[in-house]
Structures are given as structure tokens and as C-alpha cells.
Design a protein around this motif. Structure first.
Motif, short mmCIF file in Angstrom:
data_model
loop_
_atom_site.label_atom_id
_atom_site.label_comp_id
_atom_site.label_asym_id
_atom_site.label_seq_id
_atom_site.Cartn_x
_atom_site.Cartn_y
_atom_site.Cartn_z
N SER A 185 2.14 1.81 -3.48
CA SER A 185 1.10 2.32 -4.36
C SER A 185 0.90 3.82 -4.16
CB SER A 185 -0.23 1.58 -4.09
OG SER A 185 -0.12 0.22 -4.43
N VAL A 186 0.89 4.26 -2.90
CA VAL A 186 0.73 5.68 -2.61
C VAL A 186 1.92 6.47 -3.15
CG1 VAL A 186 0.61 7.42 -0.78
CG2 VAL A 186 -0.74 5.32 -0.59
N ALA A 230 0.83 -1.20 0.00
CA ALA A 230 0.00 0.00 0.00
C ALA A 230 0.87 1.26 0.00
CB ALA A 230 -0.93 0.00 1.23
N ARG A 234 1.92 6.93 -6.95
CA ARG A 234 0.94 7.87 -7.48
C ARG A 234 1.16 9.30 -7.00
NH1 ARG A 234 -2.85 4.26 -5.55
NH2 ARG A 234 -3.48 5.86 -4.05
N ASP A 243 -5.80 4.13 4.30
CA ASP A 243 -6.89 4.20 3.33
C ASP A 243 -6.60 3.30 2.13
OD1 ASP A 243 -8.21 5.96 4.96
OD2 ASP A 243 -7.64 7.76 3.82
N GLU A 244 -5.36 3.33 1.65
CA GLU A 244 -4.97 2.51 0.50
C GLU A 244 -5.08 1.02 0.82
OE1 GLU A 244 -3.64 1.75 -3.39
OE2 GLU A 244 -4.13 3.70 -2.49
N ASN A 296 -3.01 8.03 4.75
CA ASN A 296 -3.13 7.68 3.33
C ASN A 296 -2.83 6.21 3.08
OD1 ASN A 296 -3.84 10.28 2.67
ND2 ASN A 296 -1.78 10.89 2.01
N VAL A 297 -1.84 5.69 3.79
CA VAL A 297 -1.50 4.28 3.63
C VAL A 297 -2.62 3.40 4.16
CG1 VAL A 297 0.08 2.46 4.38
CG2 VAL A 297 0.99 4.68 3.67
#
Length: 205
Positions: A20-21, A17, A24, A37-38, A34-35
């Protein structure tokens, strides 16, 4: 009955995760919120597996290093195992080419590694991992060149340590340029540059 979660599996899922963050939005956007949520988790769940943000990012960098290393070791094991039928020059090229962003997956992987190594400049906790991968790269190249020299494919007087450093610098430079400017450095050109360098080593030039 409560679901049993394997800690290693969960930590690796959280690391994915993070990647991925970062891919992007950039390194600085990989906050715990944020992590979480991902990953589809609560922030408290992230804190259950990582003491703090620094530990999370260090673990993620090591996971990225492990991913790269596992792929390269698969080629290295094949190349360094005695096999009279193996085309060693071709296998050597394939092994070293694994350090280059020859396709989209490896380009993203290289881009992520560059982001983390750049962050290591100001984040001391990340520096050991960055140094380890570079040391592993140099050690692997030195071993490959040593085996090639022993097999008669390279000059007896070749300076293995110097040429390992030179080849590692070439691979690093190509990786950076091809990640930033993929249209200027397509896979075919990267392979041509690598092959030309390996051919030059055979003549000691």
C-alpha cells in the motif's frame, strides 16, 4: 488472556501494508516507520516479525509473486487437466492474458511488480525472487505450447524454447506499456495483440 497472533498472518498483513505504501508513495518511502503506521502497528512489532528492512522487502516481493502465481496457477490447472470439452485455444488465451494488466487491480499489481523488479537492479537481495517469477513464466509458457503442439494445435517443428522466450517477451513488453500508458493500451487491444500472436504460432510464423 493475551491475544494469540498467527505469525504467518501477521507477516502477510505487514507485507500488504508495504504494498500500500509503495503503491502510493514509491519504493523508497516504504520505511519501517511508514509501514508500521500503515499497518497500525508499532515499529517494534514489525521488528518482531522481520530481522531488518531487507528481509521485510524480500518477503513482500515474494508475497506479491505468490499472489500473481496463485491466480495464474488456477487457470493453468484447468488448462492442463485432460478435458475433452475444454475450448483449449480460448483457455490458453485466458491463461496468458492473466499476465497482462487488463483491469485496474491487475494494473496496480503489475505496477508494483515493476517497481520491485526495478529495485532489484540495485538491491541484490531482491534479484532471486525476480528471476524465479521470470523462470516460472517461461516454464509455464513452454508447457502450454508443448501441450498445444502435442494436441495438434501447433506445428510439429515449432521451436518451443525459442517461442516461449518470444511470447514471454511479448507479454512483458505489453505489461510494461499498458501499465505506463493505459489509455494507449486498453484491454481490448492487449487481447487483440495476444490473439494475433497465438494465431501466428499456429502457422509457424
Amino acid at each position: 488472556m493475551p491475544k494469540i497472533v498467527d505469525p504467518v498472518t501477521r507477516r502477510r498483513a505487514v507485507a500488504r501494508a508495504v504494498l500500500s505504501v509503495v503503491a502510493r508513495q514509491g519504493f523508497e518511502q516504504a520505511s519501517l516507520r511508514n509501514v508500521a503506521d500503515e499497518a497500525g502497528l508499532a515499529v517494534g512489532s514489525i521488528r518482531h516479525y522481520f530481522a531488518d528492512h531487507d528481509e521485510l522487502m524480500t518477503f513482500t516481493m515474494r508475497e506479491l509473486s505468490r499472489r500473481i502465481g496463485d491466480r495464474i496457477r488456477a487457470h493453468a490447472d484447468r488448462l492442463l487437466t485432460p478435458d475433452a470439452h475444454l475450448d483449449r485455444p480460448a483457455a490458453t488465451e485466458e491463461l496468458l492474458a492473466e499476465f497482462l494488466p487488463l483491469d485496474e487491480a491487475r494494473r496496480q499489481e503489475t505496477g508494483l511488480w515493476l517497481v520491485f523488479t526495478a529495485a532489484a537492479y540495485t538491491r541484490p537481495e531482491l534479484r532471486p525472487c525476480a528471476a524465479e517469477l521470470q523462470n516460472d513464466l517461461h516454464t509455464l509458457i513452454a508447457r502450454v505450447l508443448h501441450e498445444a503442439r502435442s494436441a495438434g494445435g501447433l506445428p510439429d517443428d515449432l521451436d518451443i524454447d525459442l517461442e516461449s522466450t518470444r511470447l514471454a517477451a511479448l507479454l512483458d513488453g505489453l505489461a510494461v506499456q499498458a501499465t505506463l500508458l493505459p489509455d494507449r493500451y486498453p484491454a481490448q487491444l492487449l487481447r487483440q495483440v495476444l490473439r494475433r500472436h497465438l494465431d501466428a504460432l499456429k502457422t509457424g510464423s
